[in-house]
Design a protein around this motif. Sequence first.
Motif, PDB file in Angstrom:
ATOM      1  N   ILE A  81      47.281  -4.784  12.152  1.00 42.17           N
ATOM      2  CA  ILE A  81      45.966  -4.149  12.051  1.00 42.17           C
ATOM      3  C   ILE A  81      44.976  -5.165  11.597  1.00 42.17           C
ATOM      4  CG2 ILE A  81      44.911  -2.347  10.301  1.00 42.17           C
ATOM      5  CD1 ILE A  81      47.868  -1.163   9.698  1.00 42.17           C
ATOM      6  N   THR A  82      43.758  -5.046  12.219  1.00 42.57           N
ATOM      7  CA  THR A  82      42.725  -5.980  11.793  1.00 42.57           C
ATOM      8  C   THR A  82      41.474  -5.376  11.210  1.00 42.57           C
ATOM      9  OG1 THR A  82      43.653  -7.214  13.630  1.00 42.57           O
ATOM     10  CG2 THR A  82      41.279  -7.938  12.737  1.00 42.57           C
ATOM     11  N   LEU A  83      40.930  -5.832  10.133  1.00 47.99           N
ATOM     12  CA  LEU A  83      39.891  -5.223   9.307  1.00 47.99           C
ATOM     13  C   LEU A  83      38.720  -6.007   9.583  1.00 47.99           C
ATOM     14  CD1 LEU A  83      41.426  -4.832   5.767  1.00 47.99           C
ATOM     15  CD2 LEU A  83      41.562  -3.292   7.448  1.00 47.99           C
ATOM     16  N   ILE A 128      49.518 -10.233   4.871  1.00 49.15           N
ATOM     17  CA  ILE A 128      47.877 -10.331   4.968  1.00 49.15           C
ATOM     18  C   ILE A 128      47.773 -11.761   5.183  1.00 49.15           C
ATOM     19  CG2 ILE A 128      45.739 -10.095   3.919  1.00 49.15           C
ATOM     20  CD1 ILE A 128      46.722  -7.719   2.424  1.00 49.15           C
ATOM     21  N   ALA A 129      46.915 -11.886   6.447  1.00 48.08           N
ATOM     22  CA  ALA A 129      46.533 -13.114   6.802  1.00 48.08           C
ATOM     23  C   ALA A 129      44.905 -13.025   6.923  1.00 48.08           C
ATOM     24  CB  ALA A 129      46.814 -13.743   8.211  1.00 48.08           C
ATOM     25  N   ILE A 130      44.204 -14.135   6.350  1.00 42.73           N
ATOM     26  CA  ILE A 130      42.779 -13.979   6.122  1.00 42.73           C
ATOM     27  C   ILE A 130      42.129 -14.817   6.984  1.00 42.73           C
ATOM     28  CG2 ILE A 130      40.696 -14.362   4.477  1.00 42.73           C
ATOM     29  CD1 ILE A 130      43.345 -13.831   2.393  1.00 42.73           C
ATOM     30  N   GLN A 131      41.280 -14.450   7.999  1.00 43.02           N
ATOM     31  CA  GLN A 131      40.475 -15.269   9.025  1.00 43.02           C
ATOM     32  C   GLN A 131      39.360 -15.603   8.444  1.00 43.02           C
ATOM     33  OE1 GLN A 131      40.688 -14.113  13.151  1.00 43.02           O
ATOM     34  NE2 GLN A 131      39.410 -15.810  13.899  1.00 43.02           N
ATOM     35  N   LEU A 132      39.129 -17.137   8.534  1.00 36.02           N
ATOM     36  CA  LEU A 132      37.965 -17.565   7.943  1.00 36.02           C
ATOM     37  C   LEU A 132      36.812 -17.820   8.993  1.00 36.02           C
ATOM     38  CD1 LEU A 132      39.448 -19.873   5.100  1.00 36.02           C
ATOM     39  CD2 LEU A 132      38.543 -17.668   4.971  1.00 36.02           C
ATOM     40  N   ASP A 133      35.657 -17.429   8.684  1.00 31.19           N
ATOM     41  CA  ASP A 133      34.494 -17.885   9.801  1.00 31.19           C
ATOM     42  C   ASP A 133      34.165 -19.233   9.787  1.00 31.19           C
ATOM     43  OD1 ASP A 133      32.160 -17.739  11.437  1.00 31.19           O
ATOM     44  OD2 ASP A 133      31.163 -16.307  10.192  1.00 31.19           O
ATOM     45  N   SER A 161      37.757 -12.080   9.113  1.00 30.54           N
ATOM     46  CA  SER A 161      38.484 -10.630   9.187  1.00 30.54           C
ATOM     47  C   SER A 161      39.552 -10.997   8.366  1.00 30.54           C
ATOM     48  CB  SER A 161      38.912 -10.320  10.644  1.00 30.54           C
ATOM     49  OG  SER A 161      39.535 -11.375  11.290  1.00 30.54           O
ATOM     50  N   ILE A 162      40.631  -9.721   8.334  1.00 32.04           N
ATOM     51  CA  ILE A 162      41.677  -9.620   7.321  1.00 32.04           C
ATOM     52  C   ILE A 162      42.749  -9.001   8.534  1.00 32.04           C
ATOM     53  CG2 ILE A 162      42.988  -8.717   5.503  1.00 32.04           C
ATOM     54  CD1 ILE A 162      40.173  -8.825   3.982  1.00 32.04           C
ATOM     55  N   ILE A 163      43.865  -9.965   8.797  1.00 30.50           N
ATOM     56  CA  ILE A 163      44.894  -9.373   9.616  1.00 30.50           C
ATOM     57  C   ILE A 163      46.236  -8.706   8.894  1.00 30.50           C
ATOM     58  CG2 ILE A 163      46.263  -9.881  11.614  1.00 30.50           C
ATOM     59  CD1 ILE A 163      44.028 -12.123  12.080  1.00 30.50           C
ATOM     60  N   ILE A 164      46.638  -7.687   9.124  1.00 28.50           N
ATOM     61  CA  ILE A 164      47.743  -7.145   8.572  1.00 28.50           C
ATOM     62  C   ILE A 164      48.705  -7.028   9.486  1.00 28.50           C
ATOM     63  CG2 ILE A 164      48.917  -5.287   7.183  1.00 28.50           C
ATOM     64  CD1 ILE A 164      46.008  -4.614   6.369  1.00 28.50           C
ATOM     65  N   MET A 165      49.913  -7.810   9.453  1.00 27.57           N
ATOM     66  CA  MET A 165      51.069  -8.014  10.575  1.00 27.57           C
ATOM     67  C   MET A 165      52.207  -7.896   9.938  1.00 27.57           C
ATOM     68  SD  MET A 165      50.417 -10.442  13.933  1.00 27.57           S
ATOM     69  CE  MET A 165      50.767 -11.820  13.213  1.00 27.57           C
TER      70      MET A 165
END
Length: 167
Positions: A81-83, A128-133, A161-165
Amino acid sequence: MIYVNDSKIPSLDTVNMKNLIDLLGKTLDSLPDIAGYKKEKIIIEDEEGQVEWDGVKYFEGNDLIFIVESNWVNRNIVYRITLYSDQIQEGELYIGQLIGNVKNLIKDKVPTSPDGELLVKSNKYPEIAIQLDISNIPLSSPLCYGTNTLSEIPDSIRIESIIIMKQ
């Protein structure tokens, strides 16, 4: 709370990251309707167009809030799931937030990411992984090729974005 396989429809105010983590491993067919969001089924392709998997986009008006995806092995089980919106938050953790404001919520060790991407992991939820810009970081910067520790990341970098995997 998000209700799976239940007739209750939650409101926007009740959706949070923990609820979304609970959807991992469920079937795409059982995803709930969420009051205030519209749902759209999609087919996702890899960059080469060789592999497909299924997903569901959740919108508020024309704004994409999050995408729920299966994988190519089992196209009906929620895998990721990607927020993309700050509407869904975990305390101070949300899209657009400065990394400097949430470093206490993030693991010090930075996982390996593909060149051009920078991901960090939540202390509280391993899913939860947090993708940084880093789109405004010069390609000559070491940040574009990875870093090992959170302290090497400038406080001014925003969450993209925040990735839930599934782990």
